[in-house]
Enzyme design. Sequence first.
Site, PDB file in Angstrom:
ATOM      1  CB  SER A 157      44.498  36.166  41.328  1.00 50.99           C
ATOM      2  OG  SER A 157      44.291  37.444  41.816  1.00 50.99           O
ATOM      3  CG  HIS A 207      48.291  47.066  35.045  1.00 46.72           C
ATOM      4  ND1 HIS A 207      47.411  46.192  34.471  1.00 46.72           N
ATOM      5  CD2 HIS A 207      47.899  47.220  36.325  1.00 46.72           C
ATOM      6  CE1 HIS A 207      46.509  45.843  35.370  1.00 46.72           C
ATOM      7  NE2 HIS A 207      46.788  46.455  36.510  1.00 46.72           N
ATOM      8  CG  HIS A 243      43.476  43.232  43.515  1.00 46.73           C
ATOM      9  ND1 HIS A 243      44.191  42.904  42.383  1.00 46.73           N
ATOM     10  CD2 HIS A 243      42.617  42.201  43.738  1.00 46.73           C
ATOM     11  CE1 HIS A 243      43.779  41.722  41.934  1.00 46.73           C
ATOM     12  NE2 HIS A 243      42.822  41.272  42.736  1.00 46.73           N
ATOM     13  CE1 TYR A 274      47.012  42.600  45.503  1.00 47.97           C
ATOM     14  CE2 TYR A 274      44.918  41.845  46.401  1.00 47.97           C
ATOM     15  CZ  TYR A 274      45.950  41.737  45.475  1.00 47.97           C
ATOM     16  OH  TYR A 274      45.884  40.765  44.508  1.00 47.97           O
ATOM     17  CD  GLU A 275      46.972  45.344  41.780  1.00 46.41           C
ATOM     18  OE1 GLU A 275      47.817  45.079  40.910  1.00 46.41           O
ATOM     19  OE2 GLU A 275      45.737  45.421  41.552  1.00 46.41           O
ATOM     20  CB  ALA A 292      41.742  33.027  43.552  1.00 46.01           C
ATOM     21  CG  MET A 308      42.460  39.745  49.629  1.00 42.28           C
ATOM     22  SD  MET A 308      44.257  39.809  49.599  1.00 42.28           S
ATOM     23  CE  MET A 308      44.665  38.580  50.832  1.00 42.28           C
ATOM     24  CB  SER A 309      38.976  41.113  44.239  1.00 42.48           C
ATOM     25  OG  SER A 309      38.533  39.774  44.083  1.00 42.48           O
ATOM     26  CG  ASN A 362      43.571  29.419  49.862  1.00 40.37           C
ATOM     27  OD1 ASN A 362      43.200  30.070  48.880  1.00 40.37           O
ATOM     28  ND2 ASN A 362      43.481  29.881  51.089  1.00 40.37           N
ATOM     29  CG  HIS A 394      50.178  36.044  45.680  1.00 44.11           C
ATOM     30  ND1 HIS A 394      48.808  36.132  45.616  1.00 44.11           N
ATOM     31  CD2 HIS A 394      50.641  36.687  44.581  1.00 44.11           C
ATOM     32  CE1 HIS A 394      48.456  36.794  44.520  1.00 44.11           C
ATOM     33  NE2 HIS A 394      49.542  37.139  43.874  1.00 44.11           N
TER      34      HIS A 394
HETATM   35  N1  HPA Z   1      42.152  34.870  51.678  1.00 48.39           N
HETATM   36  C1  HPA Z   1      41.929  36.015  50.983  1.00 48.39           C
HETATM   37  N2  HPA Z   1      41.967  36.045  49.659  1.00 48.39           N
HETATM   38  C2  HPA Z   1      42.210  34.907  49.001  1.00 48.39           C
HETATM   39  C3  HPA Z   1      42.458  33.703  49.663  1.00 48.39           C
HETATM   40  C4  HPA Z   1      42.421  33.687  51.081  1.00 48.39           C
HETATM   41  O1  HPA Z   1      42.616  32.652  51.739  1.00 48.39           O
HETATM   42  N3  HPA Z   1      42.679  32.757  48.714  1.00 48.39           N
HETATM   43  C5  HPA Z   1      42.562  33.373  47.523  1.00 48.39           C
HETATM   44  N4  HPA Z   1      42.283  34.692  47.679  1.00 48.39           N
END
Ligand code: HPA
Length: 287
Positions: free
Chosen positions: A43, A73, A95, A97-98, A125, A224-225, A248, A260
Amino acid sequence: MRCRNPSFRTRSSKVSGRFSSSLRTVRKRIARHKPEIGIILGSGLGLSEASLADAISIPYTDIEGFPVKRKGHDGSLLVGSLGNRGLAILQRRFHLYEGYDVTDLAYPVKLLHGLGIHVLIVTNAAGGIKKSLSPGDFMAITDHINLTGEDPLIGFEGGRSTMSPFVDMTFTYDPDLIRLARSVGRKTGIRVADGVLAAVKGPSYETPAEIRMLKGLGADAVCMSTVHEVIMARYLGMKVLGLSLITNYAAGILQERLTHQSILEAAGKNRERFERLITGIVNEIPV
Ligand code: HPA
């Protein structure tokens, strides 16, 4: 034996038909290109088309059989050369989550393998859990903890394939490629740490208590991937390098909320460093 997971019914006309349609479409479009290294972009991470020679961009929606659920997409497969290396870059991933199935997540990896690619660089990320990781750092993934409850090899019962779904995951992330990434990091002045990546399903971010739990489990960063693609790559015998950009501090490490948008912005800010690091790595990967 029967095989319940449709992506493994390689001899069943419907599914193998779908996969060979995807492969045929891509082969036709890339003509004389022979990609050797596959890259999956996380991402907010990108490699500009302009940095590739003879670039060809194929929207996922143009690839017959590609598991695109939503109209509009924006993903595409970018094929071209960087120095003397042929690359195939998946510019967006699917993902859980999608709403994608785990087999959809792994499908693009099978396609890269079908194109003759044996080295895969997966990027993402991630939130930093370990104290020494700060936003802007890269982390070469040394191992992972799959907490999504999903595995792209579930449902495999043998079929006529001789490949076992009981894939060894002891040496998942290639130690030579990790060393190479760290050495390129030193040469380019980009910090590349290493660590264990945990993957969760999302899309809600973790609670501070969950982050404490992940830390206790031995995770250094969370995303998450990635892990499902990596499992498929290992099943197919590909060499894998995993790189996380820490965007982060994970939840609860600072008294701040996660959004996000801010994570995408953090990834965007590091785009030039990411591009420099990946370019350096690609140029030095023995293929
Ligand atoms: N948690 C889960 N997925 C992420 C995060 C996080 O803090 N940062 C970027 N992708």
